[in-house]
Design a protein around this motif. Structure first.
Motif, PDB file in Angstrom:
ATOM      1  N   SER A 110      32.038  42.616  30.169  1.00  0.00           N
ATOM      2  CA  SER A 110      32.076  41.355  30.189  1.00  0.00           C
ATOM      3  C   SER A 110      32.841  40.614  31.047  1.00  0.00           C
ATOM      4  O   SER A 110      33.600  41.347  31.585  1.00  0.00           O
ATOM      5  N   ALA A 111      32.435  39.516  31.720  1.00  0.00           N
ATOM      6  CA  ALA A 111      33.077  38.732  32.600  1.00  0.00           C
ATOM      7  C   ALA A 111      32.900  37.331  32.221  1.00  0.00           C
ATOM      8  O   ALA A 111      31.975  36.874  31.993  1.00  0.00           O
ATOM      9  N   GLY A 112      34.093  36.553  32.584  1.00  0.00           N
ATOM     10  CA  GLY A 112      34.077  35.157  31.876  1.00  0.00           C
ATOM     11  C   GLY A 112      35.282  34.411  32.452  1.00  0.00           C
ATOM     12  O   GLY A 112      36.305  34.986  32.592  1.00  0.00           O
ATOM     13  N   ALA A 113      35.204  32.907  32.225  1.00  0.00           N
ATOM     14  CA  ALA A 113      36.313  32.207  32.503  1.00  0.00           C
ATOM     15  C   ALA A 113      36.317  31.111  31.397  1.00  0.00           C
ATOM     16  O   ALA A 113      35.179  30.733  30.993  1.00  0.00           O
ATOM     17  N   SER A 114      37.273  30.818  31.323  1.00  0.00           N
ATOM     18  CA  SER A 114      37.470  29.674  30.038  1.00  0.00           C
ATOM     19  C   SER A 114      38.731  28.766  30.239  1.00  0.00           C
ATOM     20  O   SER A 114      39.767  29.116  30.829  1.00  0.00           O
ATOM     21  N   THR A 138      43.707  27.991  32.320  1.00  0.00           N
ATOM     22  CA  THR A 138      42.440  28.685  32.571  1.00  0.00           C
ATOM     23  C   THR A 138      42.882  30.140  32.629  1.00  0.00           C
ATOM     24  O   THR A 138      43.840  30.623  33.101  1.00  0.00           O
ATOM     25  N   TYR A 140      41.080  33.958  32.996  1.00  0.00           N
ATOM     26  CA  TYR A 140      39.688  34.906  33.555  1.00  0.00           C
ATOM     27  C   TYR A 140      39.797  36.245  32.899  1.00  0.00           C
ATOM     28  O   TYR A 140      40.744  36.713  32.736  1.00  0.00           O
ATOM     29  N   ASP A 141      38.704  36.640  32.651  1.00  0.00           N
ATOM     30  CA  ASP A 141      38.718  37.984  31.770  1.00  0.00           C
ATOM     31  C   ASP A 141      37.271  38.769  32.339  1.00  0.00           C
ATOM     32  O   ASP A 141      36.468  38.349  32.592  1.00  0.00           O
ATOM     33  N   LEU A 142      37.827  39.969  32.655  1.00  0.00           N
ATOM     34  CA  LEU A 142      36.945  40.981  33.027  1.00  0.00           C
ATOM     35  C   LEU A 142      37.153  42.130  32.181  1.00  0.00           C
ATOM     36  O   LEU A 142      38.262  42.793  32.327  1.00  0.00           O
ATOM     37  N   ARG A 332      42.931  40.522  32.958  1.00  0.00           N
ATOM     38  CA  ARG A 332      42.627  38.976  32.283  1.00  0.00           C
ATOM     39  C   ARG A 332      44.008  38.537  32.969  1.00  0.00           C
ATOM     40  O   ARG A 332      45.093  38.938  32.726  1.00  0.00           O
ATOM     41  N   TRP A 339      43.524  37.309  40.037  1.00  0.00           N
ATOM     42  CA  TRP A 339      43.044  37.852  38.754  1.00  0.00           C
ATOM     43  C   TRP A 339      42.791  39.644  38.590  1.00  0.00           C
ATOM     44  O   TRP A 339      43.470  40.307  37.865  1.00  0.00           O
TER      45      TRP A 339
END
Length: 499
Positions: A110-114, A138, A140-142, A332, A339
């Protein structure tokens, strides 16, 4: 990972593999069933071993009709009920693949930004006023995640066993449907050919009666016979013509049924009238009950017993803890620029035991349900076997009795033909009246039609017996051992066995 964890994980895996050597739940055993050593209606039958995997062959070729062979081949390709059953078979095969996939680790990423914010505030005591501000961040997660459920108690193996048995049952259902449709088509075709022969008989009889009417009219005009003889001859002629016309809709219905079986509209199929009747095959005097074991409906019933037995193991395994080894790792951070950087890296690795402590009796109810379902499939399997033996006994005695009846009927037909020849000669000589001729002619025609109807019944019974035995036989299948996989790929040569 610390040193203690490094030593514990391999030990845990070794223990899990040792425990997985056994599976919770009963191993399958064929249900006990009393079966006769031989059939009541025929001698030479012996106790059989499972044989539904034997190739069945083109049993319809026994009837020696090329057009029938072509129609059955079209049915095998184009019948829509077979297409639906074949799709169901592929669904069952996919379920087996899905159950087998549970043995392997699952891997996901999974990869995402919040963006997230939280309001903060402060209050000035002297002025009594308050101020607020918001903190926005902010992230960022991978990540890469892996999980593997160890089959300690055999739950996954029992699930695979159940799916595989269901797949085999679906394959047997497909074979049973194909055999049933082939049998239906062959019976319709044979009856159509018998109707063709009856049509020829009635057409010839109508022509003979027309000549008889002409002769009677001539004799009436000459003053030899009364007017009533002409009326009787005309009545006989028209009645027989009506019988001949009645056969047309019967033949059309059989032709329409064959068209639907081969997957075409009735308007697109026309089966030409032919003089030659299909041959009545010689049924072997002794057929081993091994052939009865090849019935696909019996095989399907037993496979469902196997699936229900495996489901008991799945239900029993629910009482034991599930062991899952999971691992995850990734990056993360709060800045996109750095990142993917070493300080933002994270990972986790470890086993997890999960055990349901209280479920209000749900597991007990599920186990009770699977045990009852097993008992149901066992009863259905036993009933299928009993029904199969009954069907074979029925068709064996039917063929035997019909053969005896055919011999007597042929004698009656020969006598009726001789009586007709004699009475016609007497009428021409003026020694008997026309009423006597009409009665003998009606008797002869009824015997001719009865002889053809009896032949149709024998042909139909032969098809039904072959289907009851599982669809054909050959010399190789009369042996104790089934053919090898290489032999099964070769098309059957259907033959007969000597008494």
């Amino acid at each position: 990972m610390n040193v203690l964890t490094a030593y514990r994980l391999p030990a845990l895996l070794a223990l899990s593999l040792a425990l997985s050597a056994c599976a919770i739940g009963p191993d399958y055993q064929r249900p006990q069933l009393q079966t006769p050593a031989q059939f009541k209606q025929i001698e030479g039958w012996t106790q059989a071993q499972p044989g539904d995997v034997l190739a069945r062959g083109s049993w319809w070729q026994l009837y020696g009709d090329a057009e029938l062979n072509a129609l059955v081949e079209r049915l095998n390709i184009s019948n829509q009920n077979l297409a639906a059953s074949e799709a169901q078979y592929r669904q069952a095969r996919a379920l087996v693949r899905g159950a087998r996939a549970a043995f392997y680790p699952s891997l996901s990423s999974s990869a995402g930004a919040s963006r997230s914010g939280q309001g903060t505030g402060s209050q000035n005591a002297s002025s009594g006023t308050s101020s607020s501000s918001s903190g926005v961040s902010t992230n960022y997660d991978l990540s890469l995640n892996a999980a593997w459920e160890l089959d300690i108690w055999g739950k996954l193996r029992r699930s695979l066993e159940s799916s595989r048995a269901g797949f085999e049952a679906s394959a047997a259902d497909l074979a049973a449907l194909k055999l049933s449709l082939q049998s239906e088509l062959v019976q319709n075709y044979l009856q159509l050919r018998v109707l063709d022969d009856q049509q020829r008989l009635l057409d010839a009889t109508v022509a003979a009666y027309a000549r008889s009417l002409k002769l009677t009219e001539n004799q009436y005009n000459a003053g030899i016979v009364p007017k009533s003889d002409v009326s009787q001859a005309l009545t006989q002629l028209k009645s027989t013509q009506a019988q001949a016309i009645d056969l047309q809709w019967q033949r059309a219905q059989l032709e329409h049924a064959i068209a639907v079986l081969i997957g075409v509209p009735p308007s697109e199929l026309s089966i030409a009238v032919r003089k030659q009747l299909p041959v009545l095959p010689t049924i072997p005097v002794a057929l081993p009950s091994q052939l009865l074991e090849r019935r696909p409906d019996v095989a399907a019933a037993e496979r469902r017993v196997m699936a229900a037995n495996a489901d008991i193991g799945v239900a029993e395994a629910a009482w034991y803890p599930d062991l899952t080894i999971s691992a995850s790792g990734g990056y993360r951070g709060s800045s996109f620029a750095d990142w993917i950087d070493l300080p933002n890296r994270f990972w986790s690795l470890g086993p997890q035991l999960a055990l349901t402590l209280f479920d209000g009796g749900a597991r007990s109810a599920e186990l009770e349900r699977t045990e009852a379902a097993y008992d149901q499939t066992v009863a259905q399997y036993r009933q299928s076997v009993l029904d199969s033996f009954r069907e074979v006994e029925d068709y064996l005695v039917q063929l035997r009795v019909l053969q005896q009846e055919a011999g007597v009927q042929q004698e009656a037909l020969d006598a009726a033909r001789e009586s007709l020849r004699l009475i016609e000669n007497q009428y021409r000589a003026g020694t008997v009246d026309f009423n006597s001729v009409v009665n003998v002619q009606a008797t002869a025609l009824n015997n001719e039609r009865s002889n053809l109807t009896l032949l149709g019944s024998r042909l139909t019974a032969s098809v039904q017996l072959i289907a009851a035995l599982g669809g054909g036989w050959q010399q190789q299948q009369l042996m104790d051992e089934p053919p090898t996989a290489a032999q099964q790929t070769v098309p059957d040569t259907v033959g007969t066995a000597a008494p």
